[in-house]
Design a protein around this motif. Sequence first.
Motif, PDB file in Angstrom:
ATOM      1  N   LYS A   1       1.955  -4.192  13.534  1.00 27.55           N
ATOM      2  CA  LYS A   1       3.096  -3.353  13.904  1.00 27.55           C
ATOM      3  C   LYS A   1       3.760  -3.966  15.125  1.00 27.55           C
TER       4      LYS A   1
ATOM      5  N   ASP B   1       7.395   3.083  21.681  1.00 28.11           N
ATOM      6  CA  ASP B   1       5.932   2.990  21.616  1.00 28.11           C
ATOM      7  C   ASP B   1       5.331   2.698  22.990  1.00 28.11           C
TER       8      ASP B   1
ATOM      9  N   ILE C   1       2.320   4.870  13.760  1.00 26.20           N
ATOM     10  CA  ILE C   1       1.745   4.021  12.717  1.00 26.20           C
ATOM     11  C   ILE C   1       2.629   4.171  11.472  1.00 26.20           C
ATOM     12  N   PRO C   2       3.169   3.086  10.952  1.00 33.67           N
ATOM     13  CA  PRO C   2       4.020   3.208   9.761  1.00 33.67           C
ATOM     14  C   PRO C   2       3.300   3.962   8.650  1.00 33.67           C
TER      15      PRO C   2
ATOM     16  N   HIS D   1       1.090   2.387   5.905  1.00 34.32           N
ATOM     17  CA  HIS D   1      -0.184   1.832   6.388  1.00 34.32           C
ATOM     18  C   HIS D   1      -1.144   2.942   6.768  1.00 34.32           C
TER      19      HIS D   1
END
Length: 125
Positions: free
Chosen positions: A13, A19, A28-29, A32
């Motif tokens: 990432k 962030d 967190i995408p 994923h």
Amino acid sequence: SAVLRAREVLFEKTVTPSDVGKLNRLVIPKQHAEKHFPLPAMTTAMGMNPSPTKGVLINLEDRTGKVWRFRYSYWNSSQSYVLTKGWSRFVKEKNLRAGDVVCFERSTGPDRQLYIHWKVRSSPV
């Protein structure tokens, strides 16, 4: 060496300004998060009340062998998976900046140890 056990990269990432900002959280995408860190499964496996909003504590080991503990949860408001508690300390100690890359890895052995690794943003050529 025995220290660097075989591990697989789960995902990487690129750290965004928010962030490393005042929100003290890493998003967190979603694809994923749901594939590698599925919250309901994790909360059940840890014998905890499966409440994704409260989240779980996860331990991630860095390349130096230091273990970082983060709170990992799902925020309904923004529909996002986030690492919160513990993240700001990691950012400070590693001096993370927007554009740097955080890499999540897992050992391929039976212990399934999780690792966190980071790379400084490659300077534009």
